[in-house]
Design a protein around this motif. Sequence first.
Motif, PDB file in Angstrom:
ATOM      1  N   TYR A  70       0.810  -1.229   0.000  1.00  0.00           N
ATOM      2  CA  TYR A  70       0.000   0.000   0.000  1.00  0.00           C
ATOM      3  C   TYR A  70       0.841   1.275   0.000  1.00  0.00           C
ATOM      4  CZ  TYR A  70      -3.449  -3.515   1.029  1.00  0.00           C
ATOM      5  OH  TYR A  70      -4.222  -4.636   0.967  1.00  0.00           O
ATOM      6  N   LYS A  71       2.155   1.115  -0.185  1.00  0.00           N
ATOM      7  CA  LYS A  71       3.025   2.285  -0.196  1.00  0.00           C
ATOM      8  C   LYS A  71       2.704   3.151  -1.413  1.00  0.00           C
ATOM      9  CE  LYS A  71       7.899   3.490   0.397  1.00  0.00           C
ATOM     10  NZ  LYS A  71       7.654   4.582   1.337  1.00  0.00           N
ATOM     11  N   ASN A  72       2.444   4.426  -1.164  1.00  0.00           N
ATOM     12  CA  ASN A  72       2.117   5.416  -2.206  1.00  0.00           C
ATOM     13  C   ASN A  72       0.923   5.025  -3.066  1.00  0.00           C
ATOM     14  OD1 ASN A  72       4.226   7.167  -1.456  1.00  0.00           O
ATOM     15  ND2 ASN A  72       5.680   5.908  -2.594  1.00  0.00           N
ATOM     16  N   ILE A  77      -8.092   3.371  -5.463  1.00  0.00           N
ATOM     17  CA  ILE A  77      -8.087   1.902  -5.589  1.00  0.00           C
ATOM     18  C   ILE A  77      -8.625   1.282  -4.300  1.00  0.00           C
ATOM     19  CG2 ILE A  77      -6.556  -0.121  -5.795  1.00  0.00           C
ATOM     20  CD1 ILE A  77      -4.772   1.704  -7.623  1.00  0.00           C
ATOM     21  N   LEU A  78      -8.218   1.859  -3.160  1.00  0.00           N
ATOM     22  CA  LEU A  78      -8.698   1.348  -1.867  1.00  0.00           C
ATOM     23  C   LEU A  78     -10.204   1.573  -1.737  1.00  0.00           C
ATOM     24  CD1 LEU A  78      -5.841   2.661   0.491  1.00  0.00           C
ATOM     25  CD2 LEU A  78      -5.923   0.536  -0.843  1.00  0.00           C
ATOM     26  N   LEU A  79     -10.680   2.736  -2.195  1.00  0.00           N
ATOM     27  CA  LEU A  79     -12.112   3.029  -2.132  1.00  0.00           C
ATOM     28  C   LEU A  79     -12.896   2.012  -2.962  1.00  0.00           C
ATOM     29  CD1 LEU A  79     -14.554   4.777  -1.351  1.00  0.00           C
ATOM     30  CD2 LEU A  79     -13.997   6.292  -3.262  1.00  0.00           C
ATOM     31  N   LYS A  80     -12.388   1.710  -4.152  1.00  0.00           N
ATOM     32  CA  LYS A  80     -13.088   0.737  -5.007  1.00  0.00           C
ATOM     33  C   LYS A  80     -13.149  -0.641  -4.353  1.00  0.00           C
ATOM     34  CE  LYS A  80     -13.170   2.810  -9.421  1.00  0.00           C
ATOM     35  NZ  LYS A  80     -13.120   2.610 -10.854  1.00  0.00           N
ATOM     36  N   LYS A  81     -12.065  -1.022  -3.668  1.00  0.00           N
ATOM     37  CA  LYS A  81     -12.069  -2.310  -2.956  1.00  0.00           C
ATOM     38  C   LYS A  81     -13.143  -2.311  -1.871  1.00  0.00           C
ATOM     39  CE  LYS A  81      -7.103  -3.359  -3.353  1.00  0.00           C
ATOM     40  NZ  LYS A  81      -6.787  -4.721  -3.780  1.00  0.00           N
ATOM     41  N   VAL A  82     -13.250  -1.189  -1.135  1.00  0.00           N
ATOM     42  CA  VAL A  82     -14.226  -1.104  -0.041  1.00  0.00           C
ATOM     43  C   VAL A  82     -15.653  -1.093  -0.595  1.00  0.00           C
ATOM     44  CG1 VAL A  82     -15.052   0.392   1.827  1.00  0.00           C
ATOM     45  CG2 VAL A  82     -12.617  -0.113   1.608  1.00  0.00           C
ATOM     46  N   LEU A  83     -15.856  -0.442  -1.723  1.00  0.00           N
ATOM     47  CA  LEU A  83     -17.189  -0.444  -2.337  1.00  0.00           C
ATOM     48  C   LEU A  83     -17.614  -1.868  -2.700  1.00  0.00           C
ATOM     49  CD1 LEU A  83     -16.854   2.730  -4.566  1.00  0.00           C
ATOM     50  CD2 LEU A  83     -18.379   2.454  -2.600  1.00  0.00           C
ATOM     51  N   ARG A  84     -16.649  -2.661  -3.148  1.00  0.00           N
ATOM     52  CA  ARG A  84     -16.960  -4.069  -3.469  1.00  0.00           C
ATOM     53  C   ARG A  84     -17.338  -4.841  -2.199  1.00  0.00           C
ATOM     54  NH1 ARG A  84     -13.088  -3.551  -7.648  1.00  0.00           N
ATOM     55  NH2 ARG A  84     -11.379  -4.284  -6.346  1.00  0.00           N
TER      56      ARG A  84
END
Length: 161
Positions: A70-72, A77-84
Amino acid sequence: MDFRIGNGYDIHRLKEGRKLILGGVLIPYEKGFVAHSDGDALIHSIIDALLGALALGDIGSHFPDNDEMYKNIDSSILLKKVLRIINAQNYEIVNIDTNIIAQKPKLAPYIPNIIDNLALLTNLNKNQISVKAKTNENMDSVGECKAIETNCVVLLKRINY
Ligand code: ZN
């Protein structure tokens, strides 16, 4: 239960020579966020509110900041993972309401771009997303331009098939 509410909060330190990204939008400014990821404090608040609404922990438990993966990383991308994750639990977003507390730079000119980008990322209409900018009246670390703070409230609704 048909509805769930969540709230999120974040703060990141500002440093010269770093990028300032809020809601996935690059904001021209001499300072940017010091963080393991891209430091997008607005998206981080939204992520915490989404996870909080379903009592699924927080951003740190899903994406540990000591993980090189998760560096930089682009927080979009993290938001899209959480939406899933939210959708997999059969919930969808009703609306998102956020605040950005920053003494500088003036964020008003960028708010329409931030809302457009968040609408794109979340697949929501613009009228489901609110982004408000405030200063800290020159007080404390935010008021002294050492940090930018954000908070967010989301409402989720169970998807009925
Ligand atoms: Zn953060």
